[in-house]
Each structure stands twice: as C-alpha cells, then as structure tokens.
Design a protein around this motif. Sequence first.
Motif, PDB file in Angstrom:
ATOM      1  N   LEU A  15     -22.430   4.393  73.153  1.00 19.21           N
ATOM      2  CA  LEU A  15     -21.088   4.439  73.176  1.00 19.21           C
ATOM      3  C   LEU A  15     -20.525   3.221  74.127  1.00 19.21           C
ATOM      4  CD1 LEU A  15     -20.684   8.299  74.615  1.00 19.21           C
ATOM      5  CD2 LEU A  15     -20.247   7.293  72.431  1.00 19.21           C
ATOM      6  N   LYS A  16     -21.502   2.300  74.306  1.00 26.07           N
ATOM      7  CA  LYS A  16     -21.016   1.232  75.242  1.00 26.07           C
ATOM      8  C   LYS A  16     -20.224   0.243  74.231  1.00 26.07           C
ATOM      9  CE  LYS A  16     -22.892  -2.680  77.793  1.00 26.07           C
ATOM     10  NZ  LYS A  16     -23.998  -3.397  78.108  1.00 26.07           N
ATOM     11  N   PRO A  17     -19.153  -0.126  74.425  1.00 27.80           N
ATOM     12  CA  PRO A  17     -18.306  -1.203  73.463  1.00 27.80           C
ATOM     13  C   PRO A  17     -19.170  -2.262  73.022  1.00 27.80           C
ATOM     14  CG  PRO A  17     -17.001  -0.418  75.236  1.00 27.80           C
ATOM     15  CD  PRO A  17     -18.398  -0.159  75.645  1.00 27.80           C
ATOM     16  N   ARG A  41     -17.420  -9.483  65.850  1.00 21.58           N
ATOM     17  CA  ARG A  41     -18.325  -8.483  66.362  1.00 21.58           C
ATOM     18  C   ARG A  41     -19.425  -9.258  66.568  1.00 21.58           C
ATOM     19  NH1 ARG A  41     -17.043  -2.493  65.762  1.00 21.58           N
ATOM     20  NH2 ARG A  41     -19.031  -2.353  65.978  1.00 21.58           N
ATOM     21  N   LEU A 126     -14.311  -5.094  72.892  1.00 23.80           N
ATOM     22  CA  LEU A 126     -13.959  -4.652  71.724  1.00 23.80           C
ATOM     23  C   LEU A 126     -12.357  -3.999  71.584  1.00 23.80           C
ATOM     24  CD1 LEU A 126     -15.807  -3.060  68.719  1.00 23.80           C
ATOM     25  CD2 LEU A 126     -13.813  -1.954  69.670  1.00 23.80           C
ATOM     26  N   ASP A 127     -11.550  -4.268  70.739  1.00 23.17           N
ATOM     27  CA  ASP A 127     -10.215  -3.474  71.125  1.00 23.17           C
ATOM     28  C   ASP A 127     -10.366  -2.457  69.855  1.00 23.17           C
ATOM     29  OD1 ASP A 127      -7.578  -2.789  70.990  1.00 23.17           O
ATOM     30  OD2 ASP A 127      -6.665  -4.686  70.966  1.00 23.17           O
ATOM     31  N   PRO A 128     -10.367  -1.249  69.969  1.00 20.78           N
ATOM     32  CA  PRO A 128     -10.403  -0.464  68.900  1.00 20.78           C
ATOM     33  C   PRO A 128      -9.133  -0.423  68.125  1.00 20.78           C
ATOM     34  CG  PRO A 128      -9.797   0.923  71.055  1.00 20.78           C
ATOM     35  CD  PRO A 128     -10.038  -0.649  71.412  1.00 20.78           C
ATOM     36  N   LYS A 129      -7.855  -1.159  68.436  1.00 22.01           N
ATOM     37  CA  LYS A 129      -6.765  -1.173  67.661  1.00 22.01           C
ATOM     38  C   LYS A 129      -6.757  -2.220  66.670  1.00 22.01           C
ATOM     39  CE  LYS A 129      -3.933   0.946  70.969  1.00 22.01           C
ATOM     40  NZ  LYS A 129      -2.577   0.671  71.963  1.00 22.01           N
ATOM     41  N   LYS A 130      -7.881  -3.349  66.916  1.00 24.50           N
ATOM     42  CA  LYS A 130      -8.132  -4.379  66.044  1.00 24.50           C
ATOM     43  C   LYS A 130      -9.242  -4.266  65.111  1.00 24.50           C
ATOM     44  CE  LYS A 130      -6.856  -8.064  69.224  1.00 24.50           C
ATOM     45  NZ  LYS A 130      -5.874  -8.815  68.300  1.00 24.50           N
ATOM     46  N   THR A 131      -9.081  -4.676  63.741  1.00 20.19           N
ATOM     47  CA  THR A 131     -10.025  -4.748  62.755  1.00 20.19           C
ATOM     48  C   THR A 131     -10.781  -6.066  62.912  1.00 20.19           C
ATOM     49  OG1 THR A 131      -8.991  -3.494  61.267  1.00 20.19           O
ATOM     50  CG2 THR A 131     -10.360  -4.796  60.196  1.00 20.19           C
ATOM     51  N   TYR A 132     -11.823  -6.227  62.970  1.00 25.08           N
ATOM     52  CA  TYR A 132     -12.753  -7.438  62.955  1.00 25.08           C
ATOM     53  C   TYR A 132     -13.525  -7.564  61.717  1.00 25.08           C
ATOM     54  CZ  TYR A 132     -11.825  -6.632  67.842  1.00 25.08           C
ATOM     55  OH  TYR A 132     -11.257  -6.435  69.371  1.00 25.08           O
ATOM     56  N   THR A 210     -13.528  -6.851  55.207  1.00 26.03           N
ATOM     57  CA  THR A 210     -14.084  -5.803  55.927  1.00 26.03           C
ATOM     58  C   THR A 210     -14.157  -4.631  55.280  1.00 26.03           C
ATOM     59  OG1 THR A 210     -12.999  -6.908  57.851  1.00 26.03           O
ATOM     60  CG2 THR A 210     -13.617  -4.768  57.968  1.00 26.03           C
TER      61      THR A 210
END
Length: 210
Positions: A15-17, A41, A126-132, A210
Amino acid sequence: EQVGRGQNRRIMSELKPVPIYQLKVSLIGISPMIWRRLLVRSDSTIADLHYTIQIAMGWSDVHLNRFHIHGQDFGVYHDGGICFSDNPDKVPLSAFGFQIRERFLYEYDFGDEWLHEVRIEKRLLLDPKKTYPVCIDGKNAAPPEDFGGAQAYMQRRQELKYRAVFGDNRSDDDFDDEDDSEYESFEEDPPFDPDVFSRREVNARLRQYT
C-alpha cells in the motif's frame, strides 16, 4: 503472531505510495537549451523511460538508442542495433537507487549522436489524481531527424537567425546540395520553428502511451 506481523508488513509495503522521480532531460551541446521536466513513476521501466523521452522531445524513434547508467548500457532493441543484456521491460527505475542530483545519459541516433543528460531533481509522493508520466515544463523544439548532430544544428540555427534579421542576399551558388537539404528540414510545411514547445501536445501523447 509472527506470521500475522509478516503479513501486515507485506500489506503495508504493497500500500506504500510509489515514489515519483522528477527528471530534467536536456539535449547536450545546443544553445539555447532544449529541455523537458518530467514526472515518472519509480516502478516504470527503462523501456517506459525511452518512450517517454522520445515523446517529450518529439523524436520519431526511428534510430538506435541507449542509456548509460552506472557504467552499463540499457536500451530498447532495434533491428540491426545493439543487443542489450537486460530486458528493458523488466528493469524498473527503482532498481538503480537513484540519488537526488544524480545524472545519466540517454543517446538517440548513433549517427547524429543526440546526447541527453537526465538529471534526478526530486523524489516526490505519488499524486493519485495525476497520470504518469507527465511533462510539467520544457523549452524549445528538438532538432529535425537526420539533421547531422548538434554542431550542424547550431550552425544552421545561427544562419537562419541571421537570415531572419538581415535578409538573405546570397545566390543559389552559395549553397550546395547538402545545404539545401538541411535548410528544407527547417523550411518544411508547416515550417519547423526551433523556439516552439507545446506541453499540452506532449502530455496528450504521453496519455495515449500510458
């Protein structure tokens, strides 16, 4: 109880980002500088980084490539090119243990020798709102393919700047066939503008990847 603790540690690890690398990719030997700032990432692979740089810089991925990291070469195989010892789809960036301000090289087109310096600027959450991957900044267009390398590009760029300021009073005899072909690379339709960079277009292509 020990088994339970082990399972908890594994779950917490899963679960660690995932850390995010902020990279600055700069084309060596060209001024004004051509560069891109990217967020990738840390669990993305060498292959992912290759395609990310290709898209961000505007290259066409038609030539050979390689990364030089920690004294070893990595890359995406092209027919007739280098066979790398490691599968680029299996080597995550996290495997290198990059430190802040660490640098490595990415080379594209062994004829023109477009050398890119890749610099680790930051480690971010990590920003869960971003797409990397995503491009957050950059400047100037990469040179046209098959142009002859940094020195040839710089010379032509200066000559075109001179022509734009003072006009072109030279006759056709002042240009040989090679000169003509290289100028056509700048004067294609639509004309190549070395000062133009569109982050929006880059990110649209990165989202497709992606």
